[in-house]
Structure formats: C-alpha cells, structure tokens
Design an enzyme around this catalytic site. Structure first.
Site, PDB file in Angstrom:
ATOM      1  N   TYR A  76       0.845  -1.188   0.000  1.00 49.78           N
ATOM      2  CA  TYR A  76       0.000   0.000   0.000  1.00 49.78           C
ATOM      3  C   TYR A  76       0.883   1.241   0.000  1.00 49.78           C
ATOM      4  O   TYR A  76       1.926   1.270   0.635  1.00 49.78           O
ATOM      5  CB  TYR A  76      -0.869   0.036   1.257  1.00 49.78           C
ATOM      6  CG  TYR A  76      -1.800  -1.124   1.405  1.00 49.78           C
ATOM      7  CD1 TYR A  76      -1.323  -2.347   1.878  1.00 49.78           C
ATOM      8  CD2 TYR A  76      -3.142  -1.024   1.078  1.00 49.78           C
ATOM      9  CE1 TYR A  76      -2.181  -3.441   2.024  1.00 49.78           C
ATOM     10  CE2 TYR A  76      -4.005  -2.105   1.216  1.00 49.78           C
ATOM     11  CZ  TYR A  76      -3.519  -3.301   1.686  1.00 49.78           C
ATOM     12  OH  TYR A  76      -4.362  -4.369   1.822  1.00 49.78           O
ATOM     13  N   HIS A  83      -7.155   0.581  -1.631  1.00 50.42           N
ATOM     14  CA  HIS A  83      -6.733  -0.768  -1.983  1.00 50.42           C
ATOM     15  C   HIS A  83      -5.216  -0.778  -2.163  1.00 50.42           C
ATOM     16  O   HIS A  83      -4.621   0.238  -2.489  1.00 50.42           O
ATOM     17  CB  HIS A  83      -7.409  -1.201  -3.293  1.00 50.42           C
ATOM     18  CG  HIS A  83      -8.832  -1.579  -3.096  1.00 50.42           C
ATOM     19  ND1 HIS A  83      -9.205  -2.715  -2.423  1.00 50.42           N
ATOM     20  CD2 HIS A  83      -9.982  -0.971  -3.477  1.00 50.42           C
ATOM     21  CE1 HIS A  83     -10.520  -2.787  -2.398  1.00 50.42           C
ATOM     22  NE2 HIS A  83     -11.020  -1.743  -3.029  1.00 50.42           N
ATOM     23  N   LYS A  92      -4.168  -4.045 -10.002  1.00 53.65           N
ATOM     24  CA  LYS A  92      -2.962  -3.711  -9.275  1.00 53.65           C
ATOM     25  C   LYS A  92      -1.790  -3.872 -10.234  1.00 53.65           C
ATOM     26  O   LYS A  92      -1.940  -4.416 -11.313  1.00 53.65           O
ATOM     27  CB  LYS A  92      -2.785  -4.652  -8.083  1.00 53.65           C
ATOM     28  CG  LYS A  92      -3.919  -4.582  -7.069  1.00 53.65           C
ATOM     29  CD  LYS A  92      -3.696  -5.555  -5.942  1.00 53.65           C
ATOM     30  CE  LYS A  92      -4.974  -5.817  -5.169  1.00 53.65           C
ATOM     31  NZ  LYS A  92      -5.575  -4.632  -4.541  1.00 53.65           N
TER      32      LYS A  92
END
Lengths: 168, 168, 168, 168
Positions: B107, B114, B145
C-alpha cells in the site's frame, strides 16, 4: 516477384525493386555494395507474403526450405518467426535486436525515429532465469526503449508483456 | 523500546504503543484480543530498526536469532526480508499477498485505499516458468494492481520490475 | 490419413481435410494462410489416433520420434501429453492456457462458449509453493473458470483436482 | 472459570461444568472415566476465551505457556491454532482429523451428523508435494467429506481452498 539468391545464411538481390521497394521504403535487409541482403527471417516472411522468391543457384526454394535453413542456425527460429510475422503484419518495422541483447528492435513504422521497443522471444515451455530478464531490461532502460517479452504459446499465439525497471 | 514476546513463529505484545503506534498507525501485525501479533518478518524489521525488542521468556533475542527462526520455516525468508525492509524503509505498508498468489501486497502508505502493488520475490538463481509470470500478471490485471517482480541478487541487492500485459 | 509436414516445432498441412475436418470442426491447430499448423502435442496425439501422419521431408516419423521432438523443447512434454490425450479422448477441445498462467484451457466441446476450465499440469514429484496454487485459483476465479490441477504420477496416471476459493 | 490440570500433552478436569458444558454441549475433548481430557489446542483456545484455566500442579499456566507446550510436540501448532480458533469462533465444532490424514475434521455445529469437512493446514511458506494433496483428497472422497486446504499467511490470515477429485 523479386528474385533473391541464397548466400550462406542470407539471401541477396540486386533488383531495383529490392533496393527501392523493400529496403529503402520498407526497411528490409541491409544494403551493401548495391546488393540488398536479407536475413532468413526476413526472407521467409517475404516468401510467405509472396513478395520475393529465393533461389539456391537455379533452384527455387519453398518457404519450408527457407525456414529449415533458418532453424539450422537458430533453434528459436520458429518462435522468432511467429513474432516477426505478427509485428510486420501489424505494420511495424522489425530489425535484429542483437546489439541490445534482444531478438528484435521494433520501430513504429519507418525508421525515422529511434526504435521504441526491444522484443525478447520466449517459448511457453522454456524456463527462464531472472538474469535473462534483468539484463535485457537494463539495456532497454539505458537506451530508453521498452523491453517486451513475447511469449509464444503451444498454439502459436503470442502474448506480449512489457517489463520495466521500476523504483518504489 | 516496545517489548514483544516470542510465541512460536510470531511475536506479540499488549503494550499500548504496540497497539496504537505500530498496529493502528503503521499497520504492523494483526490485533487479536488486545494483543498485537507480528510475523517474524515484521519482528526482524522492527528489531533492526530499534523499535522493538523480542524476548523468549526473559532472554532478549538478537536480530540474527529472530532471522534464524524465520529461516527455519521459510527458505525464502532472507530474500523476502530484504524486500520487506526495502519497502518499509521507503514508507510503504506491506502485508502478505498470498491470496493474490504473490508474496506481498503493498500500500502506498496507510491501508485506506486498496493495495496498489503485488510483489513477487524471486532470488536471482531460481529459474521460473513463463506461466509463473503470466499467472501473476493476470491476477494483477484482474484486480487492477501492478505486478512487481522483485529480483534479489546474491549480494542482497534488489531490482524491481513491473510486468504488464501489453498489446502491440 | 492426412499428411502433415514437420516445420520446426510444429507440423503443417494444406490438405482440405486438415482444414475442414481437423481445424474447422475439431479445433486443432491454427489456420495461417491456408495452412493448418499443429503443435507437437497435437501432432503426437493425432498420430497416435491414426488420423494423420507426419513427414520430415519424405520420411515418415513414428509417434516416438514426434514425442522426442516435443521433449527436446519442453521438459513437461510427457506429462502434458498424457493430460492432453486424456482430455481430447473424452471429447474436449484443448488449447494453450498460457495467458491464464496454466497449461491448458479446456472447452466443453466446440469453442462457441468461453473455455470452462484452466488446467495446470503437475508431475507427482514436483514440489510446489502454496502461492503457485493461489495465483492460479485467483486467475480462474477472476475469469469465472474452474481451476484444475492435473497430477500425473510416475505410472502416467492422471488425477484431476478442482481447487476453489471457499469461505467457511 | 473451570480448572483443568496438565497431564503430559493434555489437560483434564472432573468439574461438572467441564463435562456438561464443554464436553457434552460443546464437544470439546474426550470423556474418559469421568474426566474430560482436552488437547493443548483446545486448552489454549479455551484459555484464550477465558473459559478455563490450566494448572500445572498448583501453578496456573498462562496462555503462552500452554501454547509453548503445544509447540514442543507440534511444529505446526501455531498455524493450526489460528485455524482452529477461526473455525471455533465461527461456531463450528472442530476435532482432530488424524484418522483421516488431515489436521481437523469439522462439524457444522454439533456432532449429530457426520463431519462435513477435513481441514489440512499449510503455512504460506512451506512447499508442498502433490502427494500431500492427493492422499488427503482421496481419503475425504472415500468418506464423503470435503477436503479443505487452509493456507495461513504471514499475517496470520487464513484463506480456505476446497480441493476435490474431479472427473472430466
């Protein structure tokens, strides 16, 4: 149909159309002393596209024969051919990437600008070492190109992965 | 210095500073019934940073002892530790990426958003199959991601590679 | 008996029956410029079933010779072949699953619908990391397919395991 | 608070509440000659929940001491404890799965019906052999239970995967 003659692991032609059409306009091969020399990869592609024919002396070689010659000196010839073909079919200019430790350097269209991508061909079934990747990304980074890993699957389909050095 | 106690392959503390400072603010470990539990990776890092000490009963463990425990149950412990440390040092929050088939999910800072990256740790001398890469790229793609391969070399240096699916 | 010709790590044919029967109806191989190209996996299977013969120039290759070529470039060739054969024998259509990080994607019959399964081939004596599994389960979950691990034992028997993410 | 006494790698109590409340109603432990015996896993859980206390002679053991005893005889004690706790906290009844080659057998609530699941605990970092999976699925299949692989990640979080024998 432009005629090329086999010469070792290359083919050459002195035909005007080879020089102007293929080399000057489309960036195939290399011009040396008024002869256009093509690699076997380029030759196979142009044979398959019906643009040239390749002769060994007087005998005309089939596409398969040209590819067989290619395989003799490059075990990745087939995988590389599929990628070469895919990129050429999409209109890109594709040249050897040897100098950069990759298989191809790829230009958006012509060769006016620097090539934008370095393409490294990996068959689905070959295991790779991290260093295979790191070396190539390093080079690409140094010359401001994008490093692309082209994975060729068993069906002959290609998936492209862009790999870049990143900092957190 | 916050005191943690070894508990199998984790360490725990009931100290207020552990709960507020380390867990609530910095997202270390897991809070269970008023105790903060850290993995050995997290513990080793915080010992090295001088934030905590780890005791086995009354005896204080050295960093090396904590790492030795980590290695006993994870052959990738050292490689993962180097990456973990590097990312934490840069201010990122790092948690396990198991559910996504990677080692870490990372993160930007807190855990409000997220996680943005999935990090897969690969020691330099480990060979990999192309589908080990394509599987993880596909996961990352599916959850929006970025997939990062962290290659750890024999000197303990890390280079990060972002790998993404691309179309020509 | 349809004749195919060896071309590197693939075989091809221009036979009408290859195009209509094998490719169009049964989804074998890839059609490129009027030629059907098969992978060595597909070729070996069709040779074993007596549907095609493979020639290297004029010489007809035995099944064993085709498989030997396959093994040369893929250390998992035999395990993959057993699984491929088993699935084709049951009437499924089987294509490369590379893009999904698996070995095969499998269709119920034709290819009208999306593939339903992703098959990952694991020889009995290969150790795996939990995240090798979780990555592939995650991919399958994301694309609504079933993830199947096909374990091939030393006797060449296959057992299929469906693995899915579950909540208690 | 029900008092239990340490006895080797188990704890026991003759307290009525242990017999009625813990054993008969909640299915903890085993009743032998008017004594309820708990495993260290059960004991640790009930200590953590504040339901029992464990004494070694007159000395009261902390949760940590109970867990330490557990670890001495089971290197997976911590991972198993996390899974045990997760399942008990959700209201399931959890008993040893030893007879079935797994870590736990899990009942929906009481033990009126057959257990429905066999749970096998795997830490994120341990590599596994296909046979670890195949043996357990085989057993589960034979007794009509579901085989669940519970992967415990470095953060102590658990992801559950259902694995089943499938036929194409």
């Amino acid at each position: 149909m432009i005629v090329f003659y086999l010469s070792g692991n290359r083919v050459f032609s002195t035909d005007k159309n080879a020089i102007d059409g293929l080399h000057n306009n489309r960036h195939y091969g290399k011009l040396v002393n008024g002869k256009v020399f093509l690699s076997l990869l380029e030759a196979a592609y142009l044979v398959e596209r019906g643009k040239i024919e390749v002769r060994d002396g007087k005998r005309r070689l089939t596409l398969e024969e040209v590819m067989k010659l290619g395989r003799e000196e490059d075990e990745l010839f087939d995988a590389k051919y599929l990628v070469y073909k895919d990129l050429r079919d999409r209109g890109y200019t594709v040249k050897s990437g040897l100098k950069f430790g990759s298989h191809f350097r790829v230009y958006r269209r012509g060769m006016d600008e620097h090539s934008q991508w370095l393409v490294w061909v990996v068959p689905e079934n070959k295991t790779i070492a991290p260093n295979d990747i790191t070396a190539r990304v390093r080079v690409a980074h140094g010359v401001r190109k994008e490093m692309i890993m082209a994975v060729v699957d068993d069906d002959g389909d290609i998936v492209y992965y862009k790999i870049e050095w990143t900092k957190f």
